[in-house]
Design an enzyme around this catalytic site. Structure first.
Site, PDB file in Angstrom:
ATOM      1  N   LYS A  10       0.807  -1.225   0.000  1.00  0.00           N
ATOM      2  CA  LYS A  10       0.000   0.000   0.000  1.00  0.00           C
ATOM      3  C   LYS A  10       0.846   1.284   0.000  1.00  0.00           C
ATOM      4  CE  LYS A  10      -4.278  -1.735   2.040  1.00  0.00           C
ATOM      5  NZ  LYS A  10      -5.301  -1.546   3.077  1.00  0.00           N
TER       6      LYS A  10
ATOM      7  N   ASP B  70     -10.006   3.170   1.964  1.00  0.00           N
ATOM      8  CA  ASP B  70     -10.182   2.450   3.237  1.00  0.00           C
ATOM      9  C   ASP B  70     -10.911   3.314   4.279  1.00  0.00           C
ATOM     10  OD1 ASP B  70      -9.077  -0.057   2.710  1.00  0.00           O
ATOM     11  OD2 ASP B  70      -7.042   0.586   3.209  1.00  0.00           O
TER      12      ASP B  70
HETATM   13  P1  NAP Z   1      -0.371  -2.425  10.803  1.00  0.00           P
HETATM   14  O1  NAP Z   1      -0.049  -1.188  10.050  1.00  0.00           O
HETATM   15  O2  NAP Z   1       0.620  -3.525  10.850  1.00  0.00           O
HETATM   16  O3  NAP Z   1      -0.744  -1.989  12.329  1.00  0.00           O
HETATM   17  C1  NAP Z   1      -0.887  -2.964  13.328  1.00  0.00           C
HETATM   18  C2  NAP Z   1      -1.363  -2.324  14.633  1.00  0.00           C
HETATM   19  O4  NAP Z   1      -1.575  -3.405  15.578  1.00  0.00           O
HETATM   20  C3  NAP Z   1      -0.375  -1.357  15.290  1.00  0.00           C
HETATM   21  O5  NAP Z   1      -1.080  -0.354  15.962  1.00  0.00           O
HETATM   22  C4  NAP Z   1       0.341  -2.269  16.294  1.00  0.00           C
HETATM   23  O6  NAP Z   1       0.854  -1.586  17.433  1.00  0.00           O
HETATM   24  C5  NAP Z   1      -0.814  -3.136  16.762  1.00  0.00           C
HETATM   25  N1  NAP Z   1      -0.316  -4.383  17.339  1.00  0.00           N
HETATM   26  C6  NAP Z   1       0.299  -5.400  16.697  1.00  0.00           C
HETATM   27  N2  NAP Z   1       0.631  -6.362  17.553  1.00  0.00           N
HETATM   28  C7  NAP Z   1       0.226  -5.931  18.786  1.00  0.00           C
HETATM   29  C8  NAP Z   1       0.267  -6.493  20.102  1.00  0.00           C
HETATM   30  N3  NAP Z   1       0.826  -7.704  20.336  1.00  0.00           N
HETATM   31  N4  NAP Z   1      -0.282  -5.792  21.133  1.00  0.00           N
HETATM   32  C9  NAP Z   1      -0.853  -4.585  20.915  1.00  0.00           C
HETATM   33  N5  NAP Z   1      -0.915  -3.995  19.686  1.00  0.00           N
HETATM   34  C10 NAP Z   1      -0.395  -4.666  18.641  1.00  0.00           C
HETATM   35  O7  NAP Z   1      -1.718  -3.109  10.252  1.00  0.00           O
HETATM   36  P2  NAP Z   1      -2.941  -2.399   9.451  1.00  0.00           P
HETATM   37  O8  NAP Z   1      -2.640  -2.429   8.002  1.00  0.00           O
HETATM   38  O9  NAP Z   1      -3.269  -1.114  10.113  1.00  0.00           O
HETATM   39  O10 NAP Z   1      -4.102  -3.481   9.685  1.00  0.00           O
HETATM   40  C11 NAP Z   1      -4.594  -3.711  10.991  1.00  0.00           C
HETATM   41  C12 NAP Z   1      -5.779  -4.678  10.961  1.00  0.00           C
HETATM   42  O11 NAP Z   1      -6.846  -4.109  10.214  1.00  0.00           O
HETATM   43  C13 NAP Z   1      -5.480  -6.023  10.304  1.00  0.00           C
HETATM   44  O12 NAP Z   1      -6.090  -7.004  11.100  1.00  0.00           O
HETATM   45  C14 NAP Z   1      -6.158  -5.916   8.948  1.00  0.00           C
HETATM   46  O13 NAP Z   1      -6.580  -7.165   8.453  1.00  0.00           O
HETATM   47  C15 NAP Z   1      -7.357  -5.046   9.291  1.00  0.00           C
HETATM   48  N6  NAP Z   1      -7.874  -4.283   8.116  1.00  0.00           N
HETATM   49  C16 NAP Z   1      -9.198  -4.463   7.787  1.00  0.00           C
HETATM   50  C17 NAP Z   1      -9.707  -3.770   6.699  1.00  0.00           C
HETATM   51  C18 NAP Z   1     -11.155  -3.968   6.302  1.00  0.00           C
HETATM   52  O14 NAP Z   1     -11.492  -3.620   5.151  1.00  0.00           O
HETATM   53  N7  NAP Z   1     -12.023  -4.446   7.161  1.00  0.00           N
HETATM   54  C19 NAP Z   1      -8.892  -2.885   5.946  1.00  0.00           C
HETATM   55  C20 NAP Z   1      -7.547  -2.718   6.331  1.00  0.00           C
HETATM   56  C21 NAP Z   1      -7.060  -3.432   7.443  1.00  0.00           C
HETATM   57  P3  NAP Z   1       2.360  -0.942  17.420  1.00  0.00           P
HETATM   58  O15 NAP Z   1       2.215   0.347  16.684  1.00  0.00           O
HETATM   59  O16 NAP Z   1       2.688  -0.786  18.841  1.00  0.00           O
HETATM   60  O17 NAP Z   1       3.236  -1.933  16.692  1.00  0.00           O
END
Ligand code: NAP
Length: 277
Positions: A66, A102
């Site tokens: 992305k 998104d």
């Molecule tokens: P990302 O950029 O990797 O962000 C991950 C987030 O999760 C960060 O805030 C991270 O915290 C936190 N995290 C990870 N491991 C953790 C832990 N053990 N304890 C506490 N916090 C933790 O991912 P993203 O792209 O934003 O996506 C996040 C989620 O949204 C995914 O599950 C994805 O499938 C979903 N999503 C859904 C849609 C939809 O259309 N429904 C669209 C996009 C994404 P830190 O900053 O501290 O690392």
């Protein structure tokens, strides 16, 4: 001739987008096809060139491309630029232009399913990754600016707030602070990856003090209800999973490609059935 669309990502085989978009093309009698393309991190530049050479009219972009795709596009929409991520590319006059649907997809899904008006409500976003940034900036650009960010790494929440080009009235909090203050909010938006495999038995924050006036939106939809969403529903809160966001971000991309907004209720049913429920 059939017009070709698609999605690029790594991994890509479990994407729900092809079934959803191909059904919409069929419903609307459009002579088009949507295909999932597996693209490795190192191949993103040549993939974009190849898509253009093959006459692909538009495509979605998913994890991990992305942000890394941005330098290879001919232009970027201002909201996608401020978010720093593109999930939709549209061929416009021979140029590939990047957009981010998104955040707006999330907002449309929230408006569809939240039982009360979101106007002037206090919002907590849990997480400060790519999805949180898209949602925060979209809410701010739509005048919803009482939004705090709660994240394990609090500096990442601070950074999103500092870099936001729209006016906000926000602060960044730790997970412990967020958990204590949870009842100060009307809407909780869960955007961390906690709740997805392999973290299906975990929740990113304690809901001990949560009361039933709060609407809980978890953007994960596989599993259908995360542990956090189940706990909130058990406390009589209203809530939603990430299906409405997923379908609406896809529908907005579809509209950019074809000029037609597809039937989102039908899309929801198709994805739900595909996920086994
Ligand atoms: P990302 O950029 O990797 O962000 C991950 C987030 O999760 C960060 O805030 C991270 O915290 C936190 N995290 C990870 N491991 C953790 C832990 N053990 N304890 C506490 N916090 C933790 O991912 P993203 O792209 O934003 O996506 C996040 C989620 O949204 C995914 O599950 C994805 O499938 C979903 N999503 C859904 C849609 C939809 O259309 N429904 C669209 C996009 C994404 P830190 O900053 O501290 O690392």
């Amino acid at each position: 001739m059939k017009q070709l669309y698609g999605v690029i990502g790594d991994p890509i085989e479990h994407s729900m987008s092809p079934i959803m978009h191909n059904d919409a093309f069929k419903q609307l009698n459009l002579n088009a096809y949507y295909h999932p393309f597996h693209v490795n991190r190192t191949d993103i530049g040549s993939a974009v060139k190849g898509m253009k050479a093959l006459g692909i009219r538009g495509f979605n972009v998913t994890i991990p491309h992305k942000s890394t795709i941005m330098p290879y596009l001919d232009g970027i929409d201002p909201l996608a630029n401020s978010i720093g991520a593109v999930n939709t590319v549209v061929l416009e006059g021979g140029d590939f232009i990047g957009y981010n649907t998104d955040g707006l997809g999330f907002l449309k899904g929230l408006l569809e399913e939240c039982p009360f008006s979101i106007d002037k409500k206090k919002v907590m976003i849990l997480g400060a990754g790519g999805a949180a940034r898209a949602i925060f900036y979209t809410l701010a650009s739509n005048g919803i600016n009482s939004v705090d960010i709660v994240n394990r790494t609090v500096q990442k929440g601070e950074q999103i707030i500092e870099e936001c080009p729209y006016s906000t009235n926000s602060k960044a909090l730790t997970l412990a602070e967020g958990s204590l203050k949870i009842n100060d909010y009307d809407i909780i938006i869960q955007t961390t990856s906690i709740g997805m495999y392999p973290y299906i038995n975990e929740a990113p924050i304690s809901l001990e003090y949560l009361s039933k006036h709060v609407f809980v939106s978890d953007i994960i939809y596989n599993p259908w209800n995360t542990r956090l969403l189940k706990e909130a529903l058990a406390k009589s809160c209203s809530g939603q999973n990430g299906l409405a966001m997923f379908v609406n971000q896809g529908a907005l991309a579809f509209e950019k490609w074809t000029g037609v907004l597809p039937d989102t209720n039908r899309m929801k049913k198709i994805v739900k059935r595909q996920l086994g429920g």
